[in-house]
Design a protein around this motif. Structure first.
Motif, PDB file in Angstrom:
ATOM      1  N   GLY A   1     -24.801  35.385  13.926  1.00 12.70           N
ATOM      2  CA  GLY A   1     -24.237  34.035  13.877  1.00 12.70           C
ATOM      3  C   GLY A   1     -24.288  33.472  12.465  1.00 12.70           C
TER       4      GLY A   1
ATOM      5  N   GLU B   1     -21.535  35.032  10.372  1.00 11.54           N
ATOM      6  CA  GLU B   1     -20.230  34.460  10.766  1.00 11.54           C
ATOM      7  C   GLU B   1     -20.039  33.066  10.161  1.00 11.54           C
ATOM      8  OE1 GLU B   1     -18.318  33.154  14.942  1.00 11.54           O
ATOM      9  OE2 GLU B   1     -19.316  35.102  14.903  1.00 11.54           O
ATOM     10  N   GLN B   2     -21.084  32.238  10.182  1.00 15.32           N
ATOM     11  CA  GLN B   2     -20.982  30.883   9.610  1.00 15.32           C
ATOM     12  C   GLN B   2     -20.800  30.927   8.094  1.00 15.32           C
ATOM     13  OE1 GLN B   2     -24.415  28.748  10.910  1.00 15.32           O
ATOM     14  NE2 GLN B   2     -23.594  28.328  12.945  1.00 15.32           N
TER      15      GLN B   2
ATOM     16  N   GLN C   1     -17.224  31.771   7.370  1.00 14.80           N
ATOM     17  CA  GLN C   1     -16.318  30.633   7.563  1.00 14.80           C
ATOM     18  C   GLN C   1     -16.411  29.640   6.376  1.00 14.80           C
ATOM     19  OE1 GLN C   1     -17.388  28.976  11.318  1.00 14.80           O
ATOM     20  NE2 GLN C   1     -16.414  30.627  12.529  1.00 14.80           N
TER      21      GLN C   1
END
Length: 166
Positions: A150, A153-154, A157
């Motif tokens: 996670g 992924e952040q 982004q």
């Protein structure tokens, strides 16, 4: 063989009717009075009965510097001016000595402090910090695989948004 001592030579030189200083004073006098280089007032007029010899000598020097005439205030005015000059000089001297003592104390204090890191030491410390940060992230990703996925992924982004704005 007898040699002349300086005292004997000086006495022999002043034994004449007119000395060199008297001749120079006489030649320095013009029709307008003494020239600015001569001073006719005796030192005894400036010396007081007290123990203020330095002040009195400075007043005499100030009068000699002013020329052949006394100012309106007279000897007492010159003594007051000499007192003021001596006080100002003493204050400047004290201030300069205090500044020198302050500077010396500061230098001694700085000499007691440990030397700081050099440029290469700072670069090495930053590299160690970056390596520890990477090692900590790697350990966290191994210990918590769900959290690390996670997080990756952040971060992806955030980077995508930052590149599209600029």
């Amino acid at each position: 063989m007898m040699t002349n001592r300086p005292e004997q030579t000086a006495m022999a030189n002043t034994a004449g009717t007119t000395t060199a200083s008297q001749q120079s004073r006489a030649s320095a006098t013009t029709a307008d009075g003494p020239s600015p280089g001569t001073f006719a007032l005796p030192l005894q007029d400036f010396l007081s009965e007290s123990d203020h010899r330095l002040r009195d000598l400075l007043a005499y020097g100030m009068a000699a510097e002013a020329g052949h005439t006394l100012p309106r205030e007279g000897v007492d005015g010159l003594r007051r001016a000499a007192d003021a000059e001596l006080e100002a000089h003493a204050f400047r001297l004290m201030h300069n000595q205090a500044e020198a003592i302050r500077r010396q104390a500061m230098d001694e204090q700085l000499a007691r402090l440990p030397r700081g890191l050099s440029f290469t030491g700072v670069v090495a410390a930053n590299l160690v910090a970056v390596a520890l940060g990477i090692a900590l992230l790697l350990a966290a990703s191994l210990a918590f695989p769900d959290w690390s996925a996670g997080l990756v992924e952040q971060v992806g982004q955030l980077l995508a948004r930052a590149t599209t704005r600029s």
